[in-house]
Structures are given as C-alpha cells and as structure tokens.
Design a protein around this motif. Structure first.
Motif, PDB file in Angstrom:
ATOM      1  N   PHE B  35       0.843  -1.197   0.000  1.00 31.47           N
ATOM      2  CA  PHE B  35       0.000   0.000   0.000  1.00 31.47           C
ATOM      3  C   PHE B  35       0.876   1.245   0.000  1.00 31.47           C
ATOM      4  O   PHE B  35       0.651   2.186  -0.762  1.00 31.47           O
ATOM      5  CB  PHE B  35      -0.917   0.000   1.236  1.00 31.47           C
ATOM      6  CG  PHE B  35      -1.941   1.113   1.228  1.00 31.47           C
ATOM      7  CD1 PHE B  35      -3.261   0.877   0.854  1.00 31.47           C
ATOM      8  CD2 PHE B  35      -1.606   2.412   1.612  1.00 31.47           C
ATOM      9  CE1 PHE B  35      -4.210   1.894   0.839  1.00 31.47           C
ATOM     10  CE2 PHE B  35      -2.544   3.436   1.611  1.00 31.47           C
ATOM     11  CZ  PHE B  35      -3.847   3.178   1.221  1.00 31.47           C
ATOM     12  N   GLU B  38       2.513   1.958  -3.313  1.00 32.42           N
ATOM     13  CA  GLU B  38       1.585   2.496  -4.320  1.00 32.42           C
ATOM     14  C   GLU B  38       1.167   3.933  -4.003  1.00 32.42           C
ATOM     15  O   GLU B  38       1.060   4.761  -4.906  1.00 32.42           O
ATOM     16  CB  GLU B  38       0.339   1.596  -4.417  1.00 32.42           C
ATOM     17  CG  GLU B  38      -0.642   2.061  -5.490  1.00 32.42           C
ATOM     18  CD  GLU B  38      -1.810   1.107  -5.701  1.00 32.42           C
ATOM     19  OE1 GLU B  38      -1.895   0.090  -4.969  1.00 32.42           O
ATOM     20  OE2 GLU B  38      -2.636   1.381  -6.589  1.00 32.42           O
ATOM     21  N   PHE B  39       0.935   4.238  -2.720  1.00 34.87           N
ATOM     22  CA  PHE B  39       0.272   5.505  -2.397  1.00 34.87           C
ATOM     23  C   PHE B  39       1.060   6.438  -1.476  1.00 34.87           C
ATOM     24  O   PHE B  39       0.731   7.621  -1.380  1.00 34.87           O
ATOM     25  CB  PHE B  39      -1.093   5.228  -1.735  1.00 34.87           C
ATOM     26  CG  PHE B  39      -2.077   4.566  -2.632  1.00 34.87           C
ATOM     27  CD1 PHE B  39      -2.512   5.198  -3.789  1.00 34.87           C
ATOM     28  CD2 PHE B  39      -2.590   3.311  -2.336  1.00 34.87           C
ATOM     29  CE1 PHE B  39      -3.437   4.599  -4.627  1.00 34.87           C
ATOM     30  CE2 PHE B  39      -3.514   2.694  -3.167  1.00 34.87           C
ATOM     31  CZ  PHE B  39      -3.938   3.341  -4.313  1.00 34.87           C
ATOM     32  N   ASP B  40       2.046   5.926  -0.765  1.00 27.91           N
ATOM     33  CA  ASP B  40       2.732   6.768   0.234  1.00 27.91           C
ATOM     34  C   ASP B  40       4.187   6.304   0.352  1.00 27.91           C
ATOM     35  O   ASP B  40       4.628   5.847   1.410  1.00 27.91           O
ATOM     36  CB  ASP B  40       1.999   6.625   1.577  1.00 27.91           C
ATOM     37  CG  ASP B  40       2.383   7.703   2.577  1.00 27.91           C
ATOM     38  OD1 ASP B  40       3.381   8.422   2.341  1.00 27.91           O
ATOM     39  OD2 ASP B  40       1.681   7.816   3.615  1.00 27.91           O
ATOM     40  N   PRO B  41       4.921   6.428  -0.790  1.00 27.19           N
ATOM     41  CA  PRO B  41       6.265   5.824  -0.832  1.00 27.19           C
ATOM     42  C   PRO B  41       7.301   6.661  -0.074  1.00 27.19           C
ATOM     43  O   PRO B  41       8.159   7.294  -0.677  1.00 27.19           O
ATOM     44  CB  PRO B  41       6.557   5.752  -2.337  1.00 27.19           C
ATOM     45  CG  PRO B  41       5.740   6.838  -2.956  1.00 27.19           C
ATOM     46  CD  PRO B  41       4.508   6.974  -2.089  1.00 27.19           C
ATOM     47  N   TRP B  64      -3.200   6.701   5.510  1.00 28.66           N
ATOM     48  CA  TRP B  64      -4.304   6.473   4.555  1.00 28.66           C
ATOM     49  C   TRP B  64      -4.637   4.994   4.446  1.00 28.66           C
ATOM     50  O   TRP B  64      -5.758   4.636   4.050  1.00 28.66           O
ATOM     51  CB  TRP B  64      -3.946   7.089   3.202  1.00 28.66           C
ATOM     52  CG  TRP B  64      -3.679   8.549   3.380  1.00 28.66           C
ATOM     53  CD1 TRP B  64      -2.478   9.184   3.292  1.00 28.66           C
ATOM     54  CD2 TRP B  64      -4.630   9.560   3.750  1.00 28.66           C
ATOM     55  NE1 TRP B  64      -2.626  10.517   3.578  1.00 28.66           N
ATOM     56  CE2 TRP B  64      -3.923  10.782   3.860  1.00 28.66           C
ATOM     57  CE3 TRP B  64      -6.007   9.549   4.000  1.00 28.66           C
ATOM     58  CZ2 TRP B  64      -4.553  11.979   4.215  1.00 28.66           C
ATOM     59  CZ3 TRP B  64      -6.633  10.732   4.355  1.00 28.66           C
ATOM     60  CH2 TRP B  64      -5.911  11.933   4.460  1.00 28.66           C
TER      61      TRP B  64
END
Lengths: 152, 152
Positions: B35, B38-41, B64
């Motif tokens: 996750f 994909e969204f909060d690297p 998130w």
C-alpha cells in the motif's frame, strides 16, 4: 527526485501563502474497482447500474482512494519537507466524486506556520491540499497539519 | 450481511450516543508495504532501518492505509445506513502509528443528528469513528459527517 535532498524544506524555509504543485494521476477504472473491493465495498463504487441509481449518479471512486492518490501526488511532487510528509491529521472533504478516467493533480498552499513551544527543533505547518480533476474542479480538500523540523 | 436489508438505518432510527462496532482486521506487513509503495512511498513506511531512525521509531503504516481499513471495517460492520455510508468529510487524526501485526477494530458513536432544512428527505449524522489496535489504543479518530436519508 535524484537531487531531492538539496531541496528539502525546513520550517525556517517556508512562508504563509507559499504554493506547491504535483504531477498528475490517471484514475483507472479497474484499479478504482479493486481499491473499492478491498476497502470500500459499496455498490456505488463497484457496480455501474447501482451507481447510476445512487446519489453519485454514476460510478464513483472511494473517497479514501482519492485521499491515497493525493498522498502519492504529494510525496512525488515538490512538497519536500525534511523528515518527510508527516501528517498529524486535518479536515477532509469531498465536494464531488472522482470518476474513472479522471486525471487528478494537487495544489497546496501554506496557511499557517506554528513553531512548537515545547520542542524548539520542530513546528506545525497547516496546509490546504486541494485535489483537482482535469476540469479544475476540486474533488478533495484536505486542510492538513504536518510536523516539520527546524534547521539545527 | 445476508439479511442486512432488514436492519438498514434511516435518520429517523438513530439517536445521539448510539454506538456501533465492527469486526477486526489484521495489518499484514506485506500488504502494508505494498500500500505504501503504491500511495505513500516514504522510507518510514517501506524500510525497517530508515523507519527506526524516523519519528515513528519503527515501520508504520501509511495513515491512509489505516483510513482505508477503517472504511472496510465500517462497511462490513453494524453501521448500516440506508443508501450506504456516504461521507461528506470530517476531521481525521492519527494519534499513534499502526504497526504490522496490529489487529484493528472500529467503535463509532453518534454525536449529532441534523435534519436538512432544504431537503426534507435527508440529513447529516456526525459520528466519531475511533479505530483501535489490540491494546485498545486509538490509532485514528475520524469525526465524520455522513449523509443519511429519512424514511419516506
């Protein structure tokens, strides 16, 4: 991003009114439904016909998918605080749905900068993070509180 | 869920102070890192060593991800409003990190019920949605505004 370190921002570097932008993100129908199946399995996020009958009048992304994509856009955008983007919380609203095929981008503006009284090495930046679609319509407004270090 | 329809709640059915619960969700390390990729690297969500050096003092889930899991728990829990869980927005905060291996659950309480003046067939329910870990520590508090229909 390779020389991103040279641009890292400390509390001392930013000012109220300062703005930041991001790249863009394409909302793919398949990924939108997969996200909803995993995290927000409601009919108006999964089924076209059910969505047409719903308040959304068509398939809509989960608001949390919009929120997650917004985070990605910020992490990869020019809002590069030293220590990373560390959100303590904030106010979120979704004024209109995100649709499959939308192209999202983020515009952020610093609203307030508050040095910590108890911890002289950090402070709070209040930031309005607006997620826009390809028609420049806001799909999410997140007024966030971020923890930001001061220069040593 | 099979006979969920019989329990769908309208604005007229709920009262301030009413509480709702959810099942549980296990935060898997692999899914947590996926996750974040994909969204909060950010390094403190992806790399154990970097996370140890960060403010989180160990690998932490993206806020998130916690928010998305909270939505899943609510959609599958006993908070079953007619028309679905339609969030207009709210205030979110993450008082402590979610860790890999945590077991999350949700407790919600109705704070306020406001029938719409302009639209007699609906209203707003303000709800405090608290996400707790296995030690009953809150990892997220979301004070949400939900759109809820009235009985025809």
């Amino acid at each position: 991003m390779a020389d991103g370190k040279s641009k890292l921002l400390y509390l001392d570097d930013v000012s109220v009114g300062q703005r930041f932008t991001s790249g863009t993100y394409h909302m793919d129908l398949k990924r939108m439904k997969e996200f909803a199946e995993e995290f927000d399995p409601q009919r108006f996020h999964l089924d076209d016909d059910a969505a047409q009958q719903s308040i959304f009048r068509g398939l809509a992304a989960s608001g949390w998918h919009t929120a997650a994509v917004t985070m990605r856009l910020n992490v990869l955008g020019d809002l590069q605080f030293a220590g990373g983007l560390i959100g303590l919380g904030g106010e979120i609203e979704w004024p209109r749905p995100t649709r499959a095929g939308d192209t999202l981008r983020v515009e952020s503006e610093i609203l307030e900068i508050t040095p910590s009284r108890s911890k002289p090495n950090q402070g709070i930046v209040r930031l309005r993070i607006t997620t826009l679609n390809q028609r420049n319509e806001p799909v999410q407004v997140f007024t966030a509180k971020l923890l930001v270090p001061r220069r040593a």
